[in-house]
Design an enzyme around this catalytic site. Sequence first.
Site, PDB file in Angstrom:
ATOM      1  N   CYS A 257       0.889  -1.166   0.000  1.00 39.59           N
ATOM      2  CA  CYS A 257       0.000   0.000   0.000  1.00 39.59           C
ATOM      3  C   CYS A 257       0.921   1.209   0.000  1.00 39.59           C
ATOM      4  O   CYS A 257       1.706   1.386   0.934  1.00 39.59           O
ATOM      5  CB  CYS A 257      -0.899   0.019   1.233  1.00 39.59           C
ATOM      6  SG  CYS A 257      -1.823   1.569   1.424  1.00 39.59           S
TER       7      CYS A 257
ATOM      8  N   THR B 176       0.224   4.515   0.143  1.00 40.27           N
ATOM      9  CA  THR B 176      -0.112   5.570   1.096  1.00 40.27           C
ATOM     10  C   THR B 176       0.351   5.222   2.505  1.00 40.27           C
ATOM     11  O   THR B 176       0.782   6.099   3.267  1.00 40.27           O
ATOM     12  CB  THR B 176      -1.626   5.833   1.094  1.00 40.27           C
ATOM     13  OG1 THR B 176      -2.086   5.955  -0.254  1.00 40.27           O
ATOM     14  CG2 THR B 176      -1.959   7.107   1.850  1.00 40.27           C
TER      15      THR B 176
ATOM     16  N   THR C  89      -3.294   8.016  -4.582  1.00 44.29           N
ATOM     17  CA  THR C  89      -4.330   8.598  -3.733  1.00 44.29           C
ATOM     18  C   THR C  89      -3.983  10.054  -3.450  1.00 44.29           C
ATOM     19  O   THR C  89      -2.821  10.468  -3.548  1.00 44.29           O
ATOM     20  CB  THR C  89      -4.441   7.858  -2.382  1.00 44.29           C
ATOM     21  OG1 THR C  89      -3.223   8.071  -1.634  1.00 44.29           O
ATOM     22  CG2 THR C  89      -4.691   6.366  -2.573  1.00 44.29           C
TER      23      THR C  89
ATOM     24  N   LYS D  86     -11.847  -0.839  -4.801  1.00 46.43           N
ATOM     25  CA  LYS D  86     -12.016  -1.299  -3.426  1.00 46.43           C
ATOM     26  C   LYS D  86     -13.417  -1.865  -3.182  1.00 46.43           C
ATOM     27  O   LYS D  86     -13.593  -2.780  -2.371  1.00 46.43           O
ATOM     28  CB  LYS D  86     -11.744  -0.148  -2.449  1.00 46.43           C
ATOM     29  CG  LYS D  86     -10.272   0.256  -2.371  1.00 46.43           C
ATOM     30  CD  LYS D  86     -10.091   1.417  -1.416  1.00 46.43           C
ATOM     31  CE  LYS D  86      -8.627   1.823  -1.272  1.00 46.43           C
ATOM     32  NZ  LYS D  86      -7.808   0.822  -0.586  1.00 46.43           N
TER      33      LYS D  86
END
Length: 230
Positions: A73, A75, A115, A154
């Site tokens: 991930c 972020t 993001t 998601k």
Amino acid sequence: MGPAATADFYGKLVEETPATGDQSHVPVVIWADPRVPDRSLSLLGLGEDPTPQLQRGVRALKRAGCEVLVVPCNTAHAFVPRLADEAGLELVSIVEVTADALASAGVTTAGLLATSGTLHSGLYADALRERDIAAVKPSDGEQRQVSAAIAAVKSGTVTAGHRTALAEVARSLAERGAERVVAACTEIVLALDSRRVPVPVLDPARLLARKVAAVSLAGGSTRIAGATRP
């Protein structure tokens, strides 16, 4: 965080491991806890701090015997380096691996699909700047399209419209000078058709898997790689 991206990363780790059978693959412990508060909202000052929940996962992996921490991930890398240090785990950073790949390819300008939190934190921009690589980011309107596509992955509701919008944003980055487009969110590659982008698209999850296989196997067959995707 995203279960689909977790499954995607593990599949890539298997593919990138030069194994001759079951016994020569990398032993892995996966900690998948989707209850972790939204990392992007936290970085934007709009949500709960995910650190305690991330710390819980890191400590669980340490107790399980893991030596290498892998976080597919992007972020979350605004939070996990300190947690890895505290737990005594070697972190293989998806950000550093990707920045190194761009530098090795002689890239001077890279486009970022990520993001809003990742862009706001400067994770990639800083890593690229250290390697004399300029970062090109989406406009505010384009970023809303990127965020919508990430949310759709998601929730399992990706449409042709999301795929088209992502490709259009990627093309816009290329038109503004990006020699590569980085899919700097592990959900992006699950919605972006790289064939519709005029420059190569880098998949950080693929690069991370390749690096993890090399690092883990270099440590011996008993070395364990911990993949945390809370």
